[in-house]
Design a protein around this motif. Structure first.
Motif, PDB file in Angstrom:
ATOM      1  N   CYS A 116       3.430   5.183  -1.265  1.00 29.05           N
ATOM      2  CA  CYS A 116       4.151   3.943  -0.983  1.00 29.05           C
ATOM      3  C   CYS A 116       5.658   4.134  -0.961  1.00 29.05           C
ATOM      4  CB  CYS A 116       3.751   2.865  -1.989  1.00 29.05           C
ATOM      5  SG  CYS A 116       4.244   1.211  -1.470  1.00 29.05           S
ATOM      6  N   GLU A 117       6.153   5.113  -1.681  1.00 27.87           N
ATOM      7  CA  GLU A 117       7.605   5.358  -1.702  1.00 27.87           C
ATOM      8  C   GLU A 117       8.133   5.663  -0.302  1.00 27.87           C
ATOM      9  OE1 GLU A 117      10.797   7.416  -4.643  1.00 27.87           O
ATOM     10  OE2 GLU A 117       8.980   8.548  -4.226  1.00 27.87           O
ATOM     11  N   SER A 118       7.296   6.199   0.581  1.00 31.77           N
ATOM     12  CA  SER A 118       7.745   6.472   1.944  1.00 31.77           C
ATOM     13  C   SER A 118       7.918   5.179   2.743  1.00 31.77           C
ATOM     14  CB  SER A 118       6.774   7.411   2.663  1.00 31.77           C
ATOM     15  OG  SER A 118       5.516   6.790   2.834  1.00 31.77           O
ATOM     16  N   ALA A 119       7.244   4.098   2.315  1.00 35.41           N
ATOM     17  CA  ALA A 119       7.368   2.808   2.993  1.00 35.41           C
ATOM     18  C   ALA A 119       8.342   1.873   2.270  1.00 35.41           C
ATOM     19  CB  ALA A 119       6.001   2.140   3.097  1.00 35.41           C
ATOM     20  N   VAL A 120       8.333   1.932   0.943  1.00 35.63           N
ATOM     21  CA  VAL A 120       9.172   1.062   0.118  1.00 35.63           C
ATOM     22  C   VAL A 120       9.884   1.945  -0.902  1.00 35.63           C
ATOM     23  CG1 VAL A 120       9.199  -0.922  -1.428  1.00 35.63           C
ATOM     24  CG2 VAL A 120       7.489  -0.808   0.381  1.00 35.63           C
ATOM     25  N   ALA A 121      11.178   2.036  -0.803  1.00 32.60           N
ATOM     26  CA  ALA A 121      11.962   3.033  -1.536  1.00 32.60           C
ATOM     27  C   ALA A 121      11.752   3.062  -3.048  1.00 32.60           C
ATOM     28  CB  ALA A 121      13.437   2.850  -1.227  1.00 32.60           C
ATOM     29  N   ASP A 122      11.535   1.924  -3.663  1.00 29.00           N
ATOM     30  CA  ASP A 122      11.475   1.922  -5.127  1.00 29.00           C
ATOM     31  C   ASP A 122      10.060   1.813  -5.697  1.00 29.00           C
ATOM     32  OD1 ASP A 122      11.068  -0.643  -4.282  1.00 29.00           O
ATOM     33  OD2 ASP A 122      12.360  -1.574  -5.780  1.00 29.00           O
ATOM     34  N   CYS A 123       9.028   2.091  -4.894  1.00 29.54           N
ATOM     35  CA  CYS A 123       7.644   1.982  -5.359  1.00 29.54           C
ATOM     36  C   CYS A 123       7.017   3.368  -5.460  1.00 29.54           C
ATOM     37  CB  CYS A 123       6.826   1.116  -4.400  1.00 29.54           C
ATOM     38  SG  CYS A 123       5.132   0.862  -4.976  1.00 29.54           S
ATOM     39  N   TYR A 154      -0.496  -5.494   6.771  1.00 28.11           N
ATOM     40  CA  TYR A 154      -0.618  -4.458   7.789  1.00 28.11           C
ATOM     41  C   TYR A 154      -2.032  -4.465   8.351  1.00 28.11           C
ATOM     42  CZ  TYR A 154       3.710  -2.281   6.152  1.00 28.11           C
ATOM     43  OH  TYR A 154       5.019  -2.037   5.812  1.00 28.11           O
ATOM     44  N   THR A 155      -2.162  -4.112   9.615  1.00 26.76           N
ATOM     45  CA  THR A 155      -3.488  -3.926  10.190  1.00 26.76           C
ATOM     46  C   THR A 155      -3.973  -2.524   9.821  1.00 26.76           C
ATOM     47  OG1 THR A 155      -2.697  -2.966  12.264  1.00 26.76           O
ATOM     48  CG2 THR A 155      -2.891  -5.384  12.172  1.00 26.76           C
ATOM     49  N   ASP A 156      -5.265  -2.298   9.991  1.00 23.93           N
ATOM     50  CA  ASP A 156      -5.817  -0.966   9.735  1.00 23.93           C
ATOM     51  C   ASP A 156      -5.098   0.069  10.596  1.00 23.93           C
ATOM     52  OD1 ASP A 156      -7.547  -2.469   8.220  1.00 23.93           O
ATOM     53  OD2 ASP A 156      -9.369  -1.724   9.188  1.00 23.93           O
ATOM     54  N   GLU A 157      -4.873  -0.268  11.868  1.00 22.98           N
ATOM     55  CA  GLU A 157      -4.218   0.675  12.784  1.00 22.98           C
ATOM     56  C   GLU A 157      -2.792   0.978  12.353  1.00 22.98           C
ATOM     57  OE1 GLU A 157      -5.030   2.803  15.308  1.00 22.98           O
ATOM     58  OE2 GLU A 157      -7.004   2.223  14.574  1.00 22.98           O
ATOM     59  N   GLU A 158      -2.051  -0.034  11.936  1.00 24.31           N
ATOM     60  CA  GLU A 158      -0.680   0.200  11.477  1.00 24.31           C
ATOM     61  C   GLU A 158      -0.665   1.162  10.300  1.00 24.31           C
ATOM     62  OE1 GLU A 158       1.776  -3.859  12.469  1.00 24.31           O
ATOM     63  OE2 GLU A 158       0.369  -3.907  10.783  1.00 24.31           O
ATOM     64  N   LEU A 159      -1.578   0.963   9.371  1.00 25.37           N
ATOM     65  CA  LEU A 159      -1.638   1.868   8.214  1.00 25.37           C
ATOM     66  C   LEU A 159      -2.011   3.279   8.639  1.00 25.37           C
ATOM     67  CD1 LEU A 159      -3.275  -0.457   5.570  1.00 25.37           C
ATOM     68  CD2 LEU A 159      -0.964   0.472   5.522  1.00 25.37           C
ATOM     69  N   ARG A 160      -3.011   3.414   9.531  1.00 25.19           N
ATOM     70  CA  ARG A 160      -3.418   4.745  10.001  1.00 25.19           C
ATOM     71  C   ARG A 160      -2.261   5.462  10.695  1.00 25.19           C
ATOM     72  NH1 ARG A 160      -8.015   2.198  11.880  1.00 25.19           N
ATOM     73  NH2 ARG A 160      -9.763   2.644  10.535  1.00 25.19           N
ATOM     74  N   GLU A 161      -1.580   4.766  11.585  1.00 31.97           N
ATOM     75  CA  GLU A 161      -0.548   5.397  12.408  1.00 31.97           C
ATOM     76  C   GLU A 161       0.776   5.613  11.662  1.00 31.97           C
ATOM     77  OE1 GLU A 161      -0.100   3.138  15.990  1.00 31.97           O
ATOM     78  OE2 GLU A 161      -2.207   3.412  16.554  1.00 31.97           O
ATOM     79  N   GLU A 162       1.135   4.686  10.792  1.00 31.25           N
ATOM     80  CA  GLU A 162       2.474   4.708  10.210  1.00 31.25           C
ATOM     81  C   GLU A 162       2.539   5.209   8.773  1.00 31.25           C
ATOM     82  OE1 GLU A 162       4.233   0.838  10.740  1.00 31.25           O
ATOM     83  OE2 GLU A 162       3.419   0.689  12.771  1.00 31.25           O
ATOM     84  N   HIS A 163       1.455   5.059   8.007  1.00 36.15           N
ATOM     85  CA  HIS A 163       1.594   5.299   6.574  1.00 36.15           C
ATOM     86  C   HIS A 163       0.585   6.277   5.969  1.00 36.15           C
ATOM     87  CE1 HIS A 163       4.704   2.290   6.417  1.00 36.15           C
ATOM     88  NE2 HIS A 163       3.895   1.442   7.014  1.00 36.15           N
ATOM     89  N   LEU A 164      -0.629   6.325   6.490  1.00 42.94           N
ATOM     90  CA  LEU A 164      -1.624   7.218   5.893  1.00 42.94           C
ATOM     91  C   LEU A 164      -1.416   8.641   6.374  1.00 42.94           C
ATOM     92  CD1 LEU A 164      -5.009   5.270   5.952  1.00 42.94           C
ATOM     93  CD2 LEU A 164      -3.547   5.737   3.993  1.00 42.94           C
ATOM     94  N   GLN A 165      -1.472   9.560   5.462  1.00 45.53           N
ATOM     95  CA  GLN A 165      -1.354  10.984   5.775  1.00 45.53           C
ATOM     96  C   GLN A 165      -2.694  11.642   5.536  1.00 45.53           C
ATOM     97  OE1 GLN A 165       1.394  12.261   2.803  1.00 45.53           O
ATOM     98  NE2 GLN A 165       3.059  11.000   3.543  1.00 45.53           N
ATOM     99  N   VAL A 166      -3.012  12.651   6.334  1.00 47.17           N
ATOM    100  CA  VAL A 166      -4.211  13.449   6.100  1.00 47.17           C
ATOM    101  C   VAL A 166      -3.795  14.610   5.218  1.00 47.17           C
ATOM    102  CG1 VAL A 166      -6.024  14.841   7.143  1.00 47.17           C
ATOM    103  CG2 VAL A 166      -5.217  12.780   8.304  1.00 47.17           C
ATOM    104  N   VAL A 167      -4.493  14.765   4.081  1.00 50.39           N
ATOM    105  CA  VAL A 167      -4.152  15.844   3.150  1.00 50.39           C
ATOM    106  C   VAL A 167      -5.352  16.716   2.874  1.00 50.39           C
ATOM    107  CG1 VAL A 167      -2.249  14.650   2.050  1.00 50.39           C
ATOM    108  CG2 VAL A 167      -4.539  14.339   1.157  1.00 50.39           C
TER     109      VAL A 167
END
Length: 57
Positions: A9-16, A44-57
């Motif tokens: 979440c820190e990548s989306a919201v600086a202080d979280c 957020y929609t599922d697609e927004e999260l997949r494309e913008e925030h979720l990383q594959v690790v």
């Protein structure tokens, strides 16, 4: 080896410092959506999260 999905979440919201990591993409998306709505008041929609925030690790 199974790929996991991660939301730092820190990548989306600086202080979280909230982090989600799951091998189940649907679970990761559901947890991320709940966190973003409940804690940050953002939806957020599922697609927004997949494309913008979720990383594959």
């Amino acid at each position: 080896m199974t790929e996991a999905r991660k939301l730092d979440c820190e990548s989306a919201v600086a202080d979280c410092r909230f982090i989600i990591q799951s091998e189940d993409e649907e679970e990761a998306i559901a947890l991320a959506k709940r966190h973003m709505k409940d804690v940050h008041g953002q939806e957020y929609t599922d697609e927004e999260l997949r494309e913008e925030h979720l990383q594959v690790v």
